[in-house]
Design a protein around this motif. Structure first.
Motif, PDB file in Angstrom:
ATOM      1  N   GLU A   1       0.829  -1.211   0.000  1.00  0.00           N
ATOM      2  CA  GLU A   1       0.000   0.000   0.000  1.00  0.00           C
ATOM      3  C   GLU A   1       0.860   1.256   0.000  1.00  0.00           C
ATOM      4  O   GLU A   1       0.592   2.216  -0.732  1.00  0.00           O
ATOM      5  N   SER A   2       1.901   1.248   0.797  1.00  0.00           N
ATOM      6  CA  SER A   2       2.804   2.389   0.852  1.00  0.00           C
ATOM      7  C   SER A   2       3.659   2.484  -0.420  1.00  0.00           C
ATOM      8  O   SER A   2       3.794   3.551  -1.015  1.00  0.00           O
ATOM      9  N   ILE A   3       4.221   1.355  -0.851  1.00  0.00           N
ATOM     10  CA  ILE A   3       5.120   1.350  -2.014  1.00  0.00           C
ATOM     11  C   ILE A   3       4.413   1.880  -3.258  1.00  0.00           C
ATOM     12  O   ILE A   3       4.987   2.626  -4.061  1.00  0.00           O
ATOM     13  N   LYS A   4       3.163   1.520  -3.430  1.00  0.00           N
ATOM     14  CA  LYS A   4       2.450   1.883  -4.648  1.00  0.00           C
ATOM     15  C   LYS A   4       2.064   3.361  -4.715  1.00  0.00           C
ATOM     16  O   LYS A   4       1.513   3.816  -5.713  1.00  0.00           O
ATOM     17  N   THR A   5       2.388   4.115  -3.667  1.00  0.00           N
ATOM     18  CA  THR A   5       2.203   5.570  -3.732  1.00  0.00           C
ATOM     19  C   THR A   5       3.439   6.266  -4.308  1.00  0.00           C
ATOM     20  O   THR A   5       3.416   7.476  -4.524  1.00  0.00           O
ATOM     21  N   HIS A   6       4.507   5.500  -4.556  1.00  0.00           N
ATOM     22  CA  HIS A   6       5.728   6.117  -5.090  1.00  0.00           C
ATOM     23  C   HIS A   6       5.491   6.629  -6.499  1.00  0.00           C
ATOM     24  O   HIS A   6       4.839   5.978  -7.311  1.00  0.00           O
TER      25      HIS A   6
ATOM     26  N   PHE B   1      12.323  -4.163   0.915  1.00  0.00           N
ATOM     27  CA  PHE B   1      13.496  -3.694   0.177  1.00  0.00           C
ATOM     28  C   PHE B   1      13.202  -2.374  -0.529  1.00  0.00           C
ATOM     29  O   PHE B   1      14.004  -1.432  -0.475  1.00  0.00           O
ATOM     30  N   LEU B   2      12.069  -2.297  -1.218  1.00  0.00           N
ATOM     31  CA  LEU B   2      11.729  -1.081  -1.957  1.00  0.00           C
ATOM     32  C   LEU B   2      11.548   0.106  -1.018  1.00  0.00           C
ATOM     33  O   LEU B   2      11.991   1.221  -1.321  1.00  0.00           O
ATOM     34  N   ALA B   3      10.917  -0.120   0.124  1.00  0.00           N
ATOM     35  CA  ALA B   3      10.759   0.960   1.098  1.00  0.00           C
ATOM     36  C   ALA B   3      12.125   1.433   1.594  1.00  0.00           C
ATOM     37  O   ALA B   3      12.385   2.634   1.716  1.00  0.00           O
ATOM     38  N   HIS B   4      13.003   0.481   1.888  1.00  0.00           N
ATOM     39  CA  HIS B   4      14.345   0.843   2.345  1.00  0.00           C
ATOM     40  C   HIS B   4      15.074   1.662   1.282  1.00  0.00           C
ATOM     41  O   HIS B   4      15.716   2.676   1.596  1.00  0.00           O
ATOM     42  N   TYR B   5      14.949   1.219   0.031  1.00  0.00           N
ATOM     43  CA  TYR B   5      15.606   1.936  -1.068  1.00  0.00           C
ATOM     44  C   TYR B   5      15.060   3.351  -1.213  1.00  0.00           C
ATOM     45  O   TYR B   5      15.828   4.326  -1.273  1.00  0.00           O
ATOM     46  N   TYR B   6      13.750   3.506  -1.265  1.00  0.00           N
ATOM     47  CA  TYR B   6      13.161   4.840  -1.448  1.00  0.00           C
ATOM     48  C   TYR B   6      13.445   5.756  -0.254  1.00  0.00           C
ATOM     49  O   TYR B   6      13.597   6.974  -0.428  1.00  0.00           O
TER      50      TYR B   6
END
Length: 442
Positions: A11-16, A236-241
């Protein structure tokens, strides 16, 4: 304003959202360099997507797939290897032969700057598992073996010193040091590649290592993500962003997420409504292939046409260079980068910082193509495919003034019932694709 913080869930990642820099930059350099640059061999066969995958893998034109071509045990690459190195010579035996003795990262970075590239993506680990950085998780890397240098670190510093963004490629799904069953067809990519939890953990830790060490502006994953650890993907994606505020990732995450689509030669998807990227080598290979000389790689005019057609349809071009094992970029590849850079010096206003126009590209009866980009209310019109000495051509549905970005070009225009007819007085083929600004006509 504080930056957005991401949480490790979908849910959070897809707001990027894709950052503006990636939409603005339009042109980047891909680099495939590794142990496969020592044999530097593949048959010059087809573009990806032209033939059935079984036929493709048997005579794979990608020199960086040399390991798999040996593993298949037949075909042009296998026969070449047995004849030149012997049946018992293993792929890993190329490691001490890779010296990179003439490598100068600053020289590379200056060339990329001259080419007009706005970002660079380096292969930090291809499918052979050899790492181009000092990973703490394996000794199979370029500091412990081969060049004995931190290639990723040195090049990152050189590229950033030229004001260019640095991105990193990582082979997330495939590592032939962990699972080396031959890949004969597309179904083997997920069906036989790296099936263990051990590799899934290794891959995850290396991806985190790359993000934390180098903070790449682009994280370019290849093939996919190990199924055994898919639940860790959003973390992983959250950490990267969170680590790289303006970072972007491609679409090779098992179909779960993307910032941009990828098209590789003839395989992949183009969508004018969504950001995408065209990646390809100058020939049919990404890694350096001694079978691809000046006659086998893309002509300068076609490279410029590829950039224009890609950008006009909402894409970025990521063109690959395949350095030789000694660290030099082949002259025929350098020549094309410099030609593209010179063209961009004149016409870059119509490329950088533009957006996909509401007008779609058209192909005229004489095979001349007309492409469009937009910047605010201004329209940029590209005319591609002209023969040397062309005296006139028509541009449909454009009725206002057209100003050439190439100041050497002398033009006169007249209105027609369907648009504008441009009269050219001195068009030369080395002007390549022409760009005209139509102020306020978007």
């Amino acid at each position: 304003m504080s930056k957005k913080r991401f949480i490790g869930n979908w849910e959070s990642i897809k707001t990027h959202q894709v950052p503006e820099w990636y939409d603005d930059c339009k042109f980047g350099i891909f680099i495939h360099w590794g142990l496969y640059s020592v044999p530097a061999y593949a048959p010059h066969t087809w573009e990806l997507g032209e033939v059935d995958s079984k036929e493709w893998f048997l005579d794979n034109p990608y020199a960086e797939w040399y390991y798999n071509s040996l593993n298949i045990g037949k075909g042009h690459t296998y026969d070449h290897h047995v004849e030149k190195y012997g049946r018992d010579f293993k792929y890993e035996d190329f490691a001490p032969m890779w010296k990179a003795e003439n490598w100068d990262p600053d020289k590379w970075a200056k060339l990329f700057k001259k080419s007009g590239a706005q970002y660079v993506v380096l292969t930090t680990k291809h499918h052979d598992g050899f790492c181009l950085y000092p990973s703490k998780y394996t000794d199979f890397n370029c500091v412990k073996m081969g060049p004995k240098r931190d290639i990723t670190g040195e090049l990152t510093n050189a590229v950033r010193a030229e004001g260019i963004r640095m991105g990193l490629y990582y082979s997330g799904l495939i590592d032939w040091q962990y699972a080396n069953d031959p890949i004969f067809e597309d179904d083997d990519l997920f069906g036989t590649s790296s099936p263990t939890f051990e590799y899934a953990d290794y891959s995850y830790k290396q991806m985190m290592e790359l993000v934390d060490t180098y903070e790449p502006s682009v994280f370019w994953n290849d093939i996919g993500w190990p199924k055994q650890s898919e639940e860790m993907m959003p973390y992983f994606l959250a950490h990267y962003y969170n680590k790289v505020e303006e970072g972007v990732v491609n679409d090779r995450f098992n179909g779960r997420f993307r910032d941009f689509l990828t098209k590789e030669y003839k395989q992949g998807k183009v969508d004018r409504s969504e950001k995408w990227e065209m990646c390809r080598g100058m020939g049919l290979s990404f890694g350096y292939n001694e079978n691809e000389g000046d006659e086998q790689i893309i002509p300068e005019k076609d490279l410029i046409s590829l950039l224009v057609g890609t950008v006009a349809n909402n894409g970025n071009l990521l063109i690959n260079v395949g350095p030789k094992a000694d660290g030099t970029i082949p002259k025929e590849q350098e020549k094309r980068l410099l030609a593209l850079g010179k063209w961009l010096e004149t016409n870059g206003e119509g490329i950088y910082g533009t957006r996909c126009s509401r007008r779609e590209s058209v192909v005229m009866d004489n095979d001349t193509a007309v492409h469009f980009t937009a910047k605010g209310s201004d329209l940029y019109v590209f005319v591609d495919g002209l023969e040397e000495g062309t005296k006139e051509f028509d541009i449909p549905n454009i009725f206002g003034e057209l100003t050439p970005l190439n100041k050497e070009l002398q033009t006169e225009s007249e209105k027609t019932a369907s648009g504008t007819r441009l009269h050219l007085k001195n068009y030369r083929k080395d002007m390549y694709t022409l760009c005209f600004k139509a102020a306020g006509q978007e």
